[in-house]
Design an enzyme around this catalytic site. Structure first.
Site, short mmCIF file in Angstrom:
data_model
loop_
_atom_site.label_atom_id
_atom_site.label_comp_id
_atom_site.label_asym_id
_atom_site.label_seq_id
_atom_site.Cartn_x
_atom_site.Cartn_y
_atom_site.Cartn_z
N ASP A 162 -6.75 -1.82 4.74
CA ASP A 162 -6.30 -2.90 3.87
C ASP A 162 -6.58 -4.29 4.42
O ASP A 162 -6.00 -5.27 3.96
CB ASP A 162 -4.79 -2.76 3.62
CG ASP A 162 -4.46 -1.45 2.91
OD1 ASP A 162 -5.13 -1.13 1.92
OD2 ASP A 162 -3.54 -0.75 3.36
N ASP A 178 -1.30 -0.79 5.95
CA ASP A 178 -1.36 -0.19 7.28
C ASP A 178 -2.31 -0.92 8.22
O ASP A 178 -2.42 -0.57 9.39
CB ASP A 178 -1.72 1.30 7.20
CG ASP A 178 -3.07 1.55 6.55
OD1 ASP A 178 -3.88 0.60 6.49
OD2 ASP A 178 -3.31 2.67 6.09
N ASP A 203 0.87 -1.17 0.00
CA ASP A 203 0.00 0.00 0.00
C ASP A 203 0.91 1.23 0.00
O ASP A 203 2.10 1.12 0.32
CB ASP A 203 -0.88 -0.02 1.25
CG ASP A 203 -1.74 1.22 1.38
OD1 ASP A 203 -2.33 1.63 0.37
OD2 ASP A 203 -1.78 1.78 2.49
#
Length: 670
Positions: free
Chosen positions: A547, A543, A349
């Site tokens: 996600d 994180d 991410d």
């Protein structure tokens, strides 16, 4: 190796990592691992054994010699014999206690008294030393366990009552005195102090907390009295989740561990059968005395004990998990630790993972007639009453005191910007669409980052560029992953394409997919998963908050900076307790070192045992060699397994060829 080593019944497929939880106590010393009675029995047995060896020189004291050898044997071997009997009653004939018992009793039957006692004596000494080694290998995990708070100072009106942390409810106030552990997650409502979070994060630098600051259970208050409002009950607290993960880590076994458990289940009965054949068949065929062949079969039994494999391999993985926890890396099972060796695709991410997730003014571009200072000042005043992260970054960049009295008619238009009067001037600050709505003509500008346009009294004054800072160690971490042979690095982000491409270029990311919704990230992950080889693994690092679906979908889900995040703790397989991408590199290094040590132990155990078995079957090796092949090799394997705690090892780029589709460097996809 035996019951006290958590691995008694290896013949039945039961081993250290079959246990649902690891029972971990305080840091053990010699007397904790083997109690005084056990140590005393070994010492007495050694004294009797040495005395018997001295008397053995005198023929007239043979009866005394036999009595001393037998007493030495019973004193040191009674526990093994009792365990063997209990296991036979349970139907488990083929365990280490059985092998040691039958081998030593057989030695007495053929009048090899010294060797029979020596096998049992050195076995027990090895047990003690190995248990000490096992407990030392858990040191890092034990240090983590020690952060469990023993009590909480509950504030009831003017009184303070010491209670168990489990008794405190959310919303109640607790007092944390200097030097005490924070027992529950909460928000500081009174007091200013520094707290040590090193046991949680692996970082040694204390952080300052004050009213409004979050504090996590398990951290230590260093200086002043703190009053904390509890936000989570103990069962939901950070420390409780960490302890649960650590205690259950051993229940998820790596494929190598599962193989060794299955191997021992079938190996031991086969060994007993071969030993019987060695004792019975050759004397019948050769019509020679049975005694030498019985002796060789007893050697075979002692040598064949697979404890070096059965204990050292789970211990290697446990040591790897323990070593990682000491660095602020929580790995939920040895299966995930081993899987890190086969990562072919690493997916990240962007915000909060590779970047700080903190906006910062990176450029000020005024139009003619305005200075940078003026443009920033007007923008700061315009954004003063907004709590948007971009607004805060502009105010922080301005850095001067703002006079609220000169701000009038503040109006915030969500998704567009703000309008306000400052010193009689009409200020508009916002995105490109906002400028169009306000009929402001904008000259050409670079919109590769987040851009705030500013207009004063209807005239375009310039723009301020806002960027999300890349973490200090992101660049070197991506490079280190590529040096390890992970050549397919991908970034998935919901941010716009231009910003994503710029970050991707700076970090040397191979593929970038931008402007993705959460469900679209899962779809992209499924697409990438098809690009790996059958043995390869796909890793996703995020994180742990937005996600969670992708973390759960990946072969290995890694929560970056997931400390205190319920989503991270639940969805991820590995939790990095700080937000440093370099911790992922450390985790892979630990995994590689652990795997190398496991392979070394397998080669060591099988190699030495195979050699001594050959020598024993030909009559060259004695019972002393058998003792070394069993207890000595097991101890060497355990000591070798402990090396995983000494730190990570850097590995060069793998020569392993990956099966993946051809890709173009730094592609971006909406």
């Amino acid at each position: 190796m035996c019951e006290k080593s958590n691995c008694a019944n290896f013949g039945a497929g039961t081993c250290l990592t079959d246990r649902p939880k690891i029972e971990i106590k305080g840091k053990p010393g010699l007397w904790d691992v083997a109690d005084k009675e056990t140590i005393a029995r070994v010492i007495i047995s050694i004294l009797l054994f040495v005395t018997a060896l001295i008397i053995d020189k005198y023929d007239k004291y043979q009866w005394l010699k036999l009595a001393l050898f037998f007493a030495s044997y019973i004193i040191v071997g009674v526990e093994v014999l009792i365990n063997a009997f209990k296991n036979i009653v349970r139907g488990n004939f083929f365990d280490e206690n059985f092998l040691m018992g039958i081998a030593t009793i057989g030695a007495f039957i053929i009048k090899e008294y010294p060797e029979g006692v020596a096998v049992m004596l050195f076995y027990q000494v090895g047990e003690i030393l190995q248990n000490i080694a096992v407990d030392r290998s858990r040191k890092s995990i034990e240090n983590l366990i020690k952060i469990k708070p023993d009590f909480a100072n509950l504030k009831l009106g003017e009184n303070i009552v010491k209670v168990m942390p489990e008794k405190v409810k959310t919303g109640e106030l607790i007092i944390v005195k200097p030097g005490e552990k924070v027992p529950l997650d909460g928000i500081v409502v009174e007091g200013v102090s520094t707290v040590d979070t090193s046991t949680l994060t692996g970082e040694s630098i204390p952080i300052t907390v004050e009213a409004g600051s979050e504090v996590l259970s398990g951290s230590i208050n260093k200086n002043n009295l703190l009053t904390v409002k509890v936000t989570k009950e103990y069962s939901d607290s950070t420390i409780s989740k960490i302890l649960d993960m650590v205690q259950n880590a051993a229940s998820k076994k790596a494929p190598t561990e599962k193989f060794i458990t299955r191997f021992a289940k079938y190996y031991t009965p086969a060994v007993v059968l071969i030993a019987v054949i060695i004792a019975v068949i050759p004397p019948i065929i050769t019509k020679s005395p049975a005694s030498p062949w019985i002796y060789r079969s007893l050697l075979f039994l002692v040598i064949s004990c697979p404890c070096a494999l059965v204990i050292s391999i789970p211990l290697s993985y446990l040591g790897g998990i323990g070593g990682a926890s000491g660095k602020g890396i929580l790995i939920k099972g040895s299966n995930y630790l081993e899987a890190l060796n086969n990562v072919e695709i690493a997916v990240f991410d962007k915000t909060g993972t590779l970047t700080k997730g903190v906006f910062k003014v990176s450029g000020i571009t005024p139009q003619e007639g305005f200075t940078e200072e003026e443009l920033l000042e007007y923008a700061a005043y315009a954004e003063y009453f907004s709590n948007h992260p971009i607004a805060l970054s502009i105010i922080n960049a301005y850095g001067k005191k703002i006079e609220q009295s000169i701000i009038d008619n503040f109006q915030e238009i969500p998704g567009y910007g703000v309008k306000v009067n400052v010193k009689g001037k009409k200020i508009a600050a916002g995105n490109f669409k906002f400028m169009l709505e306000e009929n402001i003509t904008i000259n050409g500008s670079n919109a590769s980052n987040s851009v705030i346009y500013v207009a004063i009294d209807g005239k375009y004054a310039g723009f301020i560029t806002i960027s999300d800072e890349i973490k200090e160690d992101s660049v070197k971490s991506i490079k280190a992953l590529k040096d390890m042979g992970i050549d397919n690095i991908v970034m998935l982000t919901g941010d716009n394409k231009n910003i994503a491409l710029q970050i991707g270029n700076q970090l040397d990311i191979d593929q970038v997919y931008a402007e993705l919704l959460p469900h679209e990230k899962v779809e992209k992950l499924e697409m990438l998963d098809k690009q790996k080889s059958p043995r390869g693994k796909l890793l996703f690092a995020g994180d742990g908050i937005n996600d969670a679906p992708v973390l759960a979908q990946a072969d290995i889900g890694v929560a970056m900076g997931g400390l205190g995040s319920d989503a991270a703790m639940e969805a991820a397989d590995i939790v990095l307790m700080t937000d440093e991408p370099s911790k992922l590199v450390s985790a892979i290094n630990i995994a590689k070192k652990t795997k190398a040590i496991v392979i070394q132990n397998i080669a060591l155990a099988l190699g030495i045992k195979g050699l001594v078995l050959i020598l024993g079957s030909t009559g060259i090796a004695t019972m002393w060699g058998a003792v070394f092949a069993d207890v000595g090799v097991a101890l060497l394997a355990v000591l070798n397994a402990m090396r995983v705690l000494t730190g990570s090892q850097k590995y060069k780029k793998s020569k392993y060829k990956k099966y993946k589709k051809t890709k173009t460097k730094n592609q971006t996809y909406p």
